[in-house]
Structures are given as C-alpha cells and as structure tokens.
Design a protein around this motif. Structure first.
Motif, mmCIF file in Angstrom:
data_model
loop_
_atom_site.group_PDB
_atom_site.id
_atom_site.type_symbol
_atom_site.label_atom_id
_atom_site.label_comp_id
_atom_site.label_asym_id
_atom_site.label_seq_id
_atom_site.Cartn_x
_atom_site.Cartn_y
_atom_site.Cartn_z
ATOM 1 N N ILE A 43 0.837 -1.201 0.000
ATOM 2 C CA ILE A 43 0.000 0.000 0.000
ATOM 3 C C ILE A 43 0.875 1.256 0.000
ATOM 4 C CG2 ILE A 43 -1.796 1.253 1.253
ATOM 5 C CD1 ILE A 43 -2.767 -1.411 2.347
ATOM 6 N N GLU A 44 1.955 1.226 0.782
ATOM 7 C CA GLU A 44 2.893 2.351 0.768
ATOM 8 C C GLU A 44 3.433 2.573 -0.643
ATOM 9 O OE1 GLU A 44 4.339 4.288 3.278
ATOM 10 O OE2 GLU A 44 3.403 3.438 5.074
ATOM 11 N N MET A 45 3.769 1.488 -1.337
ATOM 12 C CA MET A 45 4.326 1.600 -2.672
ATOM 13 C C MET A 45 3.279 2.005 -3.705
ATOM 14 S SD MET A 45 7.500 1.304 -2.427
ATOM 15 C CE MET A 45 7.859 1.277 -4.188
ATOM 16 N N MET A 46 2.010 1.780 -3.426
ATOM 17 C CA MET A 46 0.968 2.274 -4.319
ATOM 18 C C MET A 46 1.024 3.792 -4.423
ATOM 19 S SD MET A 46 -2.392 -0.055 -3.466
ATOM 20 C CE MET A 46 -2.341 -1.838 -3.642
ATOM 21 N N GLY A 47 1.249 4.451 -3.292
ATOM 22 C CA GLY A 47 1.395 5.901 -3.313
ATOM 23 C C GLY A 47 2.588 6.334 -4.135
ATOM 24 N N VAL A 48 3.695 5.588 -4.014
ATOM 25 C CA VAL A 48 4.897 5.893 -4.801
ATOM 26 C C VAL A 48 4.615 5.682 -6.286
ATOM 27 C CG1 VAL A 48 7.298 5.248 -5.233
ATOM 28 C CG2 VAL A 48 6.420 5.290 -2.882
ATOM 29 N N TYR A 49 3.934 4.612 -6.619
ATOM 30 C CA TYR A 49 3.606 4.331 -8.022
ATOM 31 C C TYR A 49 2.698 5.418 -8.601
ATOM 32 C CZ TYR A 49 5.674 -0.313 -8.528
ATOM 33 O OH TYR A 49 6.560 -1.356 -8.651
ATOM 34 N N HIS A 50 1.711 5.848 -7.828
ATOM 35 C CA HIS A 50 0.851 6.925 -8.302
ATOM 36 C C HIS A 50 1.655 8.204 -8.550
ATOM 37 C CE1 HIS A 50 -2.905 4.928 -6.297
ATOM 38 N NE2 HIS A 50 -2.588 4.372 -7.448
ATOM 39 N N ALA A 51 2.649 8.442 -7.716
ATOM 40 C CA ALA A 51 3.462 9.657 -7.847
ATOM 41 C C ALA A 51 4.277 9.676 -9.127
ATOM 42 C CB ALA A 51 4.384 9.805 -6.636
ATOM 43 N N ILE A 52 4.516 8.502 -9.720
ATOM 44 C CA ILE A 52 5.234 8.444 -10.994
ATOM 45 C C ILE A 52 4.309 7.967 -12.118
ATOM 46 C CG2 ILE A 52 7.507 8.139 -9.958
ATOM 47 C CD1 ILE A 52 7.239 5.131 -10.429
ATOM 48 N N ASN A 53 3.000 8.176 -11.905
ATOM 49 C CA ASN A 53 1.983 7.886 -12.929
ATOM 50 C C ASN A 53 1.950 6.430 -13.380
ATOM 51 O OD1 ASN A 53 1.153 10.545 -12.895
ATOM 52 N ND2 ASN A 53 2.437 11.147 -14.610
ATOM 53 N N LYS A 54 2.172 5.517 -12.464
ATOM 54 C CA LYS A 54 2.045 4.099 -12.778
ATOM 55 C C LYS A 54 0.764 3.566 -12.158
ATOM 56 C CE LYS A 54 5.444 1.250 -12.997
ATOM 57 N NZ LYS A 54 6.599 0.372 -12.693
#
Length: 280
Positions: A97-108
């Motif tokens: 879930i933490e990495m979902m935020g990171v992925y959203h931040a790079i438009n993935k």
C-alpha cells in the motif's frame, strides 16, 4: 548484441536528500496527491480493507491463545504482545500500500494484488515497522513533541526498505538525515491530514449515542475512502521528490519530464547490497 536496459530516476536522489537539496511545497504536494486520489483510489481502499480484515483475523487467533480478547484488553502486557504479532503479520502487506502511493506519484497504475508484490522484503519491512514504532513510542513517553517529530522523520522508512533495498537501520538513519532539513513543511502536511481525520472522527464521537450515529458513520467511511488514499499519495509524492524513484525507461511520465534524469541500469549506489530476505 542485446539492447542495454536503461532506467530513469524520477524526482530527487539520496545524494541530494542527505544534503537537504530539495524543496517541499506544501500546497503543491497536497494538491497533486488529491488529484491522484480523485483519479484512482479503489486499489488503496480495497487493499486497506483486505489488510485490516487480515489483521483482525490474526489478532483474534493470537488472542485466543491468551484466553480471549477480553483477557488481552485487560492486560497491557498481553495487549502489547498482540500488537507486536499483528505488526509483524500485517506490515509485509502494508508495504504494498505504501508503494501504491509511490507508483501513483510516478503515474504508474496500481492494483490490489500489489499487497503481495513485496513480500520478499517482508521480514525487513516488519522489522522496520517494529523499530520505528518503538522509537516513536519512546518519543511520546518522554514528551509529546519528540514523538511527533520522530513520527514525521521516520514516515518514509518503509519505501526506503522496499524501493532502495536498505536495511531497517539504514532506512531509519537515512530518513532522519534527509527529513530533518524540512521538518516544518512536513509537519504542516501531516497536520492537514490529521485535521482532516479529526474532522471525520468528531461527528462520530459526538453522535455515537444518538439516532444520527449511523449517518455519522456513513459520512466517516465515505470521507475516509478519500482521506486514506490521499495520505498514501502524499507520502508517495514526498518520497519521489526527496529520494527519487528508479523506473524503467519504457514507462512514460508526461507530468514529470522536468525531473527525469537518465542513468544506465547498473547497480545503484542508493541500493544496499543486503539480501531480500532476513535471517536472524
């Protein structure tokens, strides 16, 4: 000859972060995170529901070994043991879930199954969660302010363990070194999120014994379905802007072209040489 794989670094970098060479615009971070939340919040919400359900199951099973939930609630030591067990069990999935935020931040794009994607780092993540929780708890026991500061300074340790492949202690030290330069902007961001949560909880607390309690609960759940993804998207943007994220060149990031730095896909100095599994 096979084509050489290229990765790109989006956002900041560890080298610049430890020097304080980065900026945090409170309004810009909150606004960008809110836009990501409006675009995609289903994956985070579903994942949180699944992890919460799993945590409840683990808590119930663990409590049964100590005589039941009622016995555990009445004994602070048993309650602490249950909290440790649940933390160890849940946080390997929370890393996704933490990495979902990171992925959203790079438009993935993200999917609920991402909660299973980082279990190979699960032991390190669980240990990191235990250490950070212990440090923050000590800070709150000493005085409230140290606890709040530690909560802010250690807020990005899990992504460092997962994405940069650091050990828990390395992630804790790096997070403190880097985030200490921007404590006030970070504190402002987390204060906004906390106040949003408070505004959702307050009506429930005031109306819990009235006939309007169901309405207050529905409003809380609806608001929380936006607040939780917003929180993780904020953390993802902060991580991107402070430490940077390494991604495959084949992915397009139209909104971040000004922050892209191309690098060969060799082993990064930002990554630790530690194995993905932990053995005591």
């Amino acid at each position: 000859m096979p084509e050489k794989k290229i990765i790109i670094s989006v956002g900041g970098s560890v080298e610049r972060a430890v020097k304080g060479d980065y900026d945090i615009n409170v309004k810009a971070v909150l606004t960008e995170a809110w836009q990501y939340t409006l675009q995609s919040r289903v994956s985070i919400n579903l994942s949180l529901f699944l992890v919460l359900f799993f945590g409840m199951v683990v808590s119930f099973i663990a409590s049964s070994f100590f005589g039941g939930i009622e016995v555990v609630i009445e004994d602070p030591q048993l309650l602490q043991i249950i909290n440790i067990i649940v933390t160890i069990a849940v946080w390997p999935f929370m890393a996704g879930i933490e990495m979902m935020g990171v992925y959203h931040a790079i438009n993935k794009p993200t999917q609920t199954k991402m909660i299973l994607s980082f279990l190979h780092r699960g032991s390190w993540v669980a240990l990191c969660a235990l250490l950070t929780s212990l440090l923050i708890s000590i800070g709150f026991q000493l005085l409230i302010i140290p606890g709040v500061l530690l909560a802010v300074l250690l807020s990005l340790t899990v992504p460092l363990v997962v994405e940069k492949k650091l050990t828990p202690m390395q992630a804790i030290i790096l997070s403190i070194k880097a985030l200490r330069f921007k404590v006030m902007p970070l504190l402002s961001i987390y204060t906004v999120l906390f106040m949003a949560l408070f505004s959702l909880v307050l009506p429930v607390a005031l109306l819990v014994e009235s006939t309007f309690a169901p309405i207050a609960i529905v409003v809380f759940l609806f608001g929380f379905s936006y607040l939780a993804p917003w929180y993780y998207n904020v953390k993802g943007i902060l991580y991107r802007d402070i430490f940077g994220v390494f991604v495959d060149e084949s992915t397009t990031y139209s909104d971040l072209t000004n922050t892209i730095e191309t690098k060969p896909a060799t082993k990064s100095t930002d990554h630790n040489d530690s194995d993905d599994t932990f053995s005591a």
